[in-house]
Design a protein around this motif. Structure first.
Motif, PDB file in Angstrom:
ATOM      1  N   ARG A 126       0.959  -1.354   0.020  1.00  0.00           N
ATOM      2  CA  ARG A 126       0.005   0.218   0.061  1.00  0.00           C
ATOM      3  C   ARG A 126       1.068   1.183  -0.017  1.00  0.00           C
ATOM      4  O   ARG A 126       2.089   1.059   0.454  1.00  0.00           O
ATOM      5  N   HIS A 127       0.487   2.438  -0.628  1.00  0.00           N
ATOM      6  CA  HIS A 127       1.420   3.498  -0.647  1.00  0.00           C
ATOM      7  C   HIS A 127       0.925   4.572  -0.244  1.00  0.00           C
ATOM      8  O   HIS A 127      -0.428   4.985  -0.064  1.00  0.00           O
ATOM      9  N   ILE A 128       1.756   5.275   0.162  1.00  0.00           N
ATOM     10  CA  ILE A 128       1.445   6.742   0.629  1.00  0.00           C
ATOM     11  C   ILE A 128       2.498   7.880   0.247  1.00  0.00           C
ATOM     12  O   ILE A 128       3.590   7.644   0.009  1.00  0.00           O
ATOM     13  N   PRO A 129       1.990   9.075  -0.117  1.00  0.00           N
ATOM     14  CA  PRO A 129       2.867  10.055  -0.615  1.00  0.00           C
ATOM     15  C   PRO A 129       3.963  10.472   0.620  1.00  0.00           C
ATOM     16  O   PRO A 129       3.422  10.646   1.610  1.00  0.00           O
ATOM     17  N   ASN A 130       5.009  10.712   0.072  1.00  0.00           N
ATOM     18  CA  ASN A 130       6.138  10.981   1.043  1.00  0.00           C
ATOM     19  C   ASN A 130       5.917  12.464   2.118  1.00  0.00           C
ATOM     20  O   ASN A 130       6.153  12.387   3.231  1.00  0.00           O
ATOM     21  N   GLU A 131       5.122  13.362   1.259  1.00  0.00           N
ATOM     22  CA  GLU A 131       4.686  14.294   1.782  1.00  0.00           C
ATOM     23  C   GLU A 131       3.763  14.378   3.135  1.00  0.00           C
ATOM     24  O   GLU A 131       3.952  15.036   4.149  1.00  0.00           O
ATOM     25  N   LEU A 169      -4.888   4.052   7.862  1.00  0.00           N
ATOM     26  CA  LEU A 169      -5.163   2.451   7.089  1.00  0.00           C
ATOM     27  C   LEU A 169      -6.205   2.508   6.215  1.00  0.00           C
ATOM     28  O   LEU A 169      -6.105   1.978   4.924  1.00  0.00           O
ATOM     29  N   VAL A 170      -7.483   3.239   6.597  1.00  0.00           N
ATOM     30  CA  VAL A 170      -8.574   3.127   5.701  1.00  0.00           C
ATOM     31  C   VAL A 170      -7.943   4.013   4.284  1.00  0.00           C
ATOM     32  O   VAL A 170      -8.418   3.629   3.349  1.00  0.00           O
ATOM     33  N   TRP A 171      -7.579   5.010   4.352  1.00  0.00           N
ATOM     34  CA  TRP A 171      -7.182   5.979   3.210  1.00  0.00           C
ATOM     35  C   TRP A 171      -6.179   5.388   1.931  1.00  0.00           C
ATOM     36  O   TRP A 171      -6.425   5.080   1.234  1.00  0.00           O
ATOM     37  N   LEU A 172      -5.211   4.588   2.868  1.00  0.00           N
ATOM     38  CA  LEU A 172      -4.254   3.787   2.006  1.00  0.00           C
ATOM     39  C   LEU A 172      -5.020   2.496   1.381  1.00  0.00           C
ATOM     40  O   LEU A 172      -4.742   2.267   0.153  1.00  0.00           O
ATOM     41  N   GLN A 173      -5.916   1.947   2.109  1.00  0.00           N
ATOM     42  CA  GLN A 173      -6.664   1.020   1.424  1.00  0.00           C
ATOM     43  C   GLN A 173      -7.672   1.270   0.265  1.00  0.00           C
ATOM     44  O   GLN A 173      -7.784   0.923  -0.827  1.00  0.00           O
ATOM     45  N   ILE A 174      -8.360   2.514   0.360  1.00  0.00           N
ATOM     46  CA  ILE A 174      -9.044   3.076  -0.538  1.00  0.00           C
ATOM     47  C   ILE A 174      -8.414   3.613  -1.677  1.00  0.00           C
ATOM     48  O   ILE A 174      -8.705   3.457  -2.828  1.00  0.00           O
ATOM     49  N   LEU A 175      -7.207   4.055  -1.619  1.00  0.00           N
ATOM     50  CA  LEU A 175      -6.197   4.392  -2.695  1.00  0.00           C
ATOM     51  C   LEU A 175      -5.813   3.179  -3.386  1.00  0.00           C
ATOM     52  O   LEU A 175      -5.967   3.193  -4.693  1.00  0.00           O
ATOM     53  N   ASN A 176      -5.589   1.984  -2.907  1.00  0.00           N
ATOM     54  CA  ASN A 176      -5.415   0.694  -3.375  1.00  0.00           C
ATOM     55  C   ASN A 176      -6.632   0.189  -4.160  1.00  0.00           C
ATOM     56  O   ASN A 176      -6.325  -0.301  -5.360  1.00  0.00           O
ATOM     57  N   PHE A 235     -14.715   4.757  -8.630  1.00  0.00           N
ATOM     58  CA  PHE A 235     -14.705   3.200  -8.412  1.00  0.00           C
ATOM     59  C   PHE A 235     -15.493   2.871  -7.028  1.00  0.00           C
ATOM     60  O   PHE A 235     -15.888   3.870  -6.297  1.00  0.00           O
ATOM     61  N   ASP A 236     -15.693   1.726  -6.907  1.00  0.00           N
ATOM     62  CA  ASP A 236     -16.461   1.233  -5.813  1.00  0.00           C
ATOM     63  C   ASP A 236     -16.028   0.196  -4.727  1.00  0.00           C
ATOM     64  O   ASP A 236     -14.956  -0.507  -5.439  1.00  0.00           O
ATOM     65  N   PHE A 237     -16.466  -0.026  -3.832  1.00  0.00           N
ATOM     66  CA  PHE A 237     -15.958  -0.863  -2.831  1.00  0.00           C
ATOM     67  C   PHE A 237     -17.149  -1.019  -1.706  1.00  0.00           C
ATOM     68  O   PHE A 237     -17.997  -0.180  -1.503  1.00  0.00           O
ATOM     69  N   ILE A 287     -11.222  10.435  -6.354  1.00  0.00           N
ATOM     70  CA  ILE A 287     -10.150  11.014  -5.686  1.00  0.00           C
ATOM     71  C   ILE A 287      -9.327  12.076  -6.400  1.00  0.00           C
ATOM     72  O   ILE A 287      -9.378  11.850  -7.834  1.00  0.00           O
ATOM     73  N   ASP A 288      -8.976  13.158  -6.106  1.00  0.00           N
ATOM     74  CA  ASP A 288      -8.638  14.523  -6.541  1.00  0.00           C
ATOM     75  C   ASP A 288      -7.474  14.118  -7.397  1.00  0.00           C
ATOM     76  O   ASP A 288      -6.391  13.717  -7.126  1.00  0.00           O
ATOM     77  N   PRO A 289      -7.579  14.673  -8.917  1.00  0.00           N
ATOM     78  CA  PRO A 289      -6.444  14.212  -9.769  1.00  0.00           C
ATOM     79  C   PRO A 289      -5.100  15.177  -9.463  1.00  0.00           C
ATOM     80  O   PRO A 289      -4.024  14.778  -9.763  1.00  0.00           O
ATOM     81  N   ASN A 290      -5.430  16.217  -8.692  1.00  0.00           N
ATOM     82  CA  ASN A 290      -4.277  16.958  -8.180  1.00  0.00           C
ATOM     83  C   ASN A 290      -3.120  15.930  -7.204  1.00  0.00           C
ATOM     84  O   ASN A 290      -2.193  16.516  -6.988  1.00  0.00           O
ATOM     85  N   LEU A 291      -3.512  15.122  -6.486  1.00  0.00           N
ATOM     86  CA  LEU A 291      -2.881  13.993  -5.831  1.00  0.00           C
ATOM     87  C   LEU A 291      -1.561  13.871  -6.617  1.00  0.00           C
ATOM     88  O   LEU A 291      -0.639  13.507  -5.884  1.00  0.00           O
TER      89      LEU A 291
END
Length: 301
Positions: free
Chosen positions: A63-68, A115-122, A133-135, A205-209
């Motif tokens: 799972r992935h998180i921006p370094n910022e 945790l929830v945000w990293l999973q949603i990004l995945n 996208f759906d879950f 999810i915002d494209p600016n991410l």
């Protein structure tokens, strides 16, 4: 949709519904130039698994998180008994002096929101940023490692609400400039059960991410090990794994990165020692320890 379910097809409101005073044509030009320099076409679609096929596309175990965000206090590790604060354009602690993060919204925490945000990004990595996208709430709870029960379903729903109802502005003077003001979840709609509780979500999810991912400026965590860490150990893993060669980190700077309000130095020292042991046991680094100068030191294999 079953006869007991109904769709709630509305945009969950939040700070980003207002006009964004920080966004200027110069900001957009600089961000676009930065994306071009990283091989990303600003006018194209930003699909994470296609832009980063080796790092994100084929790795279901990560799972992935921006370094910022990994190096900031955007996800805190405060005592559960402390009420969550509501912040208004507050400058959060960041490890790097050339990076600033301004946050508006309810305080986010490492114990659940991260945790929830990293999973949603995945869930959304195979969809272009800005597309839905759906879950299901049941799948989300299972993926973050929580027991499937009503309490945790409600907990996950509350996380989704907090992740939507915020505004984050990142500023990096050495890279993209301003990220643009975004919410961690741009918007969502929900399908509710007969009690009115959301069971399925559609998320954008915002494209600016993409500015925070461009140039491989993100951290990849081994999910099974990472999600089982305590909140303080998880924040330590964020720091360690967001650096190729982590510098020693003082207790005080780490306390700020965790957003901790503790004033008991001895208690904080013991908490950090336990976190070091957790991170080492999870094999995130070969050695993680607190030295005699109150600095967290780590070494890879």
């Amino acid at each position: 949709m079953s006869k007991n379910q109904k769709s709630e097809d509305v945009d969950s409101g939040g700070p980003t519904d207002a006009k964004k005073p920080d966004e200027t044509p110069i900001d957009r030009m600089r961000r676009n130039a930065y994306l071009n320099s990283k091989g990303i076409t600003p006018s194209g679609q930003f699909q994470l698994d296609l832009i980063f096929p080796k790092e994100i596309g084929v790795r279901e175990d990560l799972r992935h998180i921006p370094n910022e965000y990994a190096r900031s206090a955007i996800f805190t590790a405060r005592n559960k008994r402390e009420p969550r604060r509501t912040l208004m354009r507050e400058k959060l602690f960041h490890y790097n002096e050339h990076v600033s993060i301004l946050y508006t919204g309810i305080e986010l925490r490492a114990e659940d929101d991260e945790l929830v945000w990293l999973q949603i990004l995945n869930y959304g990595k195979g969809i272009a940023l800005g597309e839905p996208f759906d879950f299901s709430i049941k799948d989300l709870v299972a993926e973050v490692g929580w027991h499937k029960n009503g309490r945790n379903y409600d907990r996950a729903r509350e996380c989704i609400s907090r992740l939507r109802a915020n505004e984050v502005l990142a500023l990096n003077s050495k890279a993209y400039g301003r990220s643009g003001s975004i919410s961690l979840i741009q918007k969502y709609t929900a399908l509710n059960d007969e009690e009115g509780k959301p069971t399925h979500f559609r998320v954008w999810i915002d494209p600016n991410l993409i500015a925070l991912f461009a140039g491989n400026t993100f951290t990849s965590h081994r999910w099974e090990a990472y999600r089982n860490l305590s909140p303080v150990a998880r924040r330590l893993a964020d720091y360690i794994e967001s650096h190729k060669y982590p510098f020693p980190l003082t207790l005080e700077r780490f306390r700020q990165m965790c957003g901790s309000t503790t004033s008991d130095a001895r208690s904080w020292r013991q908490t950090v020692k336990k976190a070091c042991a957790e991170v080492q046991a999870a094999k995130i680094a070969a050695i993680v320890s607190l030295d005699g100068n109150d600095q967290i030191c780590c070494a890879s294999d």
